[in-house]
Write an enzyme that holds these catalytic residues in place. Structure first.
Site, PDB file in Angstrom:
ATOM      1  N   HIS A  18       0.715  -1.457  -0.032  1.00 22.14           N
ATOM      2  CA  HIS A  18       0.019   0.211   0.327  1.00 22.14           C
ATOM      3  C   HIS A  18       0.954   1.498  -0.046  1.00 22.14           C
ATOM      4  CE1 HIS A  18       0.976   0.420   3.960  1.00 22.14           C
ATOM      5  NE2 HIS A  18       0.482  -1.013   4.515  1.00 22.14           N
ATOM      6  N   HIS A  21       4.379   1.415   2.170  1.00 20.50           N
ATOM      7  CA  HIS A  21       5.312   0.455   1.707  1.00 20.50           C
ATOM      8  C   HIS A  21       5.718   1.061   0.581  1.00 20.50           C
ATOM      9  CE1 HIS A  21       2.487  -2.833   3.334  1.00 20.50           C
ATOM     10  NE2 HIS A  21       3.329  -2.675   3.673  1.00 20.50           N
TER      11      HIS A  21
END
Ligand SMILES: [Zn+2]
Length: 510
Positions: A18, A21
């Protein structure tokens, strides 16, 4: 040769990639590209963290084995970074054999040295956090992150004598003021270290959990996930061969989000001390991306997916937004409105317009052929060159302090200046006067130099765009690095313009 070793955290395979990250990974990638561009030898490590209760539970809920489950999610991370063009050098998985062997060797070494002991422990265990809480850490008897009531578990376990390293850790942090940066996180860690540091429970009985690395000295226990995961930063290098550790460990820079500050600032350096290894060079900590709905974190599972952003806006535009919008270390807001505004204003209008105007005039007036520069340059030409030289100098300074947003701001300030130079010199008016042809040729030559400089300066941040700029100028490699005025030989032919960033039309606001 100068070197830098850059790591992302190993992403836990309980969620798909997501925004959080992606930000850490893009920062690591941009920095690697930057250091490579200034002649450093670089190594970028990323990967996945795959052991622990949460993975075992998620696998069971999906009717699969932990290994199959981890294989699938780890594969998604890897292919996502590949599709996004992340230039990692090695992708490590904590289920890789070499990593498990390395963890067992380190555990044995610390055990033999007497810093791991067997003892009884009772505490409030949150399965979501995979850790014990003391009574005073709970909020109204609940886990502060999960708002669930933890189970009280009393069991025998192995402990790492972390308390023994409290003072050496404080000394190390005080000796090197930017070991942990930015400053606010260093202060947070030092404040935490004012309280006595407890020993760390580093095992889980196999009666409760099998999905982990077995303790080398007792196969009825597996290793605690953090003890396993943190060692990747060293095992991943060790795996590259005997020289890699000596080459890159002294210049290790970890990049993390603030939710995992404690494991990286306290567990990890004390583990390194116990294992007889030197500390990392820097721990770089960034904030959260927040949306109207609240904080983004791996436990709350948010839904900005990098591949969807890439498909809708292009990876370079998404990278630009992430790097430009967040001041490294602080929280930043994410919204699609803000993203679209940045794309339209900074990329489509400012950068895109400059490039297409310059190349269109070059094509129309001179058939794409670059005209010579005179010996003496008017003040406005010198000023344009100096403005880009200043932006480049500022960029180096800001990147040394991880101020990505300021580095980009400096480049865009030079871009603004180039757009003003077009208006000021007005080549589109001069061209009507046959006596001014030479001046028009020189003005466009300077503007092409500006575009060439942009291709060099933007490469770490917008790698695809930088490649396209090089292709439009019919230049690459070393030709992008020579001084202003020397980039284009006599008769060099540049290409016609193309749209780099289409404007995104938005619904009119009511
Ligand atoms: Zn919890």
């Amino acid at each position: 040769m100068n070197r830098i070793y850059i790591t992302t955290p190993l992403y836990y395979v309980n969620a798909e990639p997501h925004l959080g990250h992606t930000y850490t990974t893009v920062v690591a990638d941009a920095l690697k590209r930057y250091y490579r561009s200034i002649g450093y030898e670089t190594f970028l490590l990323t990967g996945t963290d795959e052991h622990g209760d949460k993975i075992a539970q998620a696998a069971a809920a999906n009717g699969t084995t932990p290994k199959e489950y981890a294989d699938r999610i780890s594969g998604i991370f890897r292919s996502t970074w590949d599709t996004c063009g992340i230039a990692y050098d090695h992708f490590i998985r904590t289920t890789d054999d070499y990593h498990q062997d390395y963890v067992r060797r380190v555990l044995q070494k610390i055990y033999d040295a007497g810093d791991i002991y067997f003892g009884e422990y009772g505490g409030f265990y949150c399965y979501g956090c995979e850790r014990f809480y003391t009574e005073k850490e709970l909020v109204d008897g609940k886990c502060p992150d999960h708002q669930t009531t933890p189970d009280f578990i009393s069991e025998k376990n192995y402990f790492f004598r972390m308390s023994k390293y409290q003072q050496p850790l404080i000394d190390a942090i005080q000796r090197k003021p930017d070991l942990i940066r930015p400053e606010r996180y260093r202060s947070e860690v030092l404040a935490f270290l004012r309280e006595p540091l407890e020993d760390l429970c580093i095992s889980r009985p196999t009666s409760r959990l099998q999905w982990g690395i077995p303790m080398p000295f007792d196969d009825k226990y597996v290793t605690y996930v953090w003890f396993d995961a943190l060692l990747n930063y060293v095992s991943g290098l060790d795996h590259q061969g005997s020289d890699a550790f000596a080459t890159f460990w002294p210049v290790a820079q970890h990049f993390i989000a603030k939710d995992i500050l404690k494991p990286h600032a306290i567990y990890w350096p004390t583990m390194l001390m116990a294992a007889g290894l030197p500390l990392y060079d820097h721990l770089n900590v960034h904030g959260y991306w927040v949306m109207d709905s609240g904080k983004m974190s791996k436990s709350l599972g948010n839904v900005i997916r990098p591949l969807e952003m890439k498909a809708r806006f292009g990876m370079d535009a998404f990278r630009y937004f992430l790097l430009r919008e967040m001041a490294f270390g602080q929280d930043a807001k994410f919204s699609e409105d803000a993203l679209v505004t940045r794309i339209n204003a900074d990329l489509a209008n400012n950068l895109g317009n400059l490039v297409s105007r310059v190349l269109a005039m070059q094509q129309k007036y001179f058939g794409g052929k670059v005209q010579p520069l005179p010996k003496d340059w008017p003040a406005e030409d010198v000023e344009l060159r100096d403005k880009f030289a200043q932006a480049e100098k500022e960029l180096h300074g800001y990147l040394a302090e991880l101020q990505f947003h300021r580095a980009l701001e400096s480049v865009w300030s030079a871009l603004d200046h180039a757009n003003r130079y077009v208006v000021q010199t007005a080549p589109f008016t001069l061209i009507k006067d046959p006596a001014k042809q030479e001046r028009v040729g020189a003005v466009l030559h300077h503007l092409l130099e500006a575009v060439r400089t942009l291709a060099r300066l933007l490469a770490p941040f917008l790698p695809e765009t930088a490649r396209e700029l090089g292709a439009l100028l019919a230049l690459d490699g070393d030709a992008l690095r020579v001084p202003w005025g020397e980039g284009f030989g006599t008769g060099h032919q540049v290409n016609p313009p193309k749209v780099l960033f289409p404007r995104i039309e938005t619904e009119p606001k009511r």
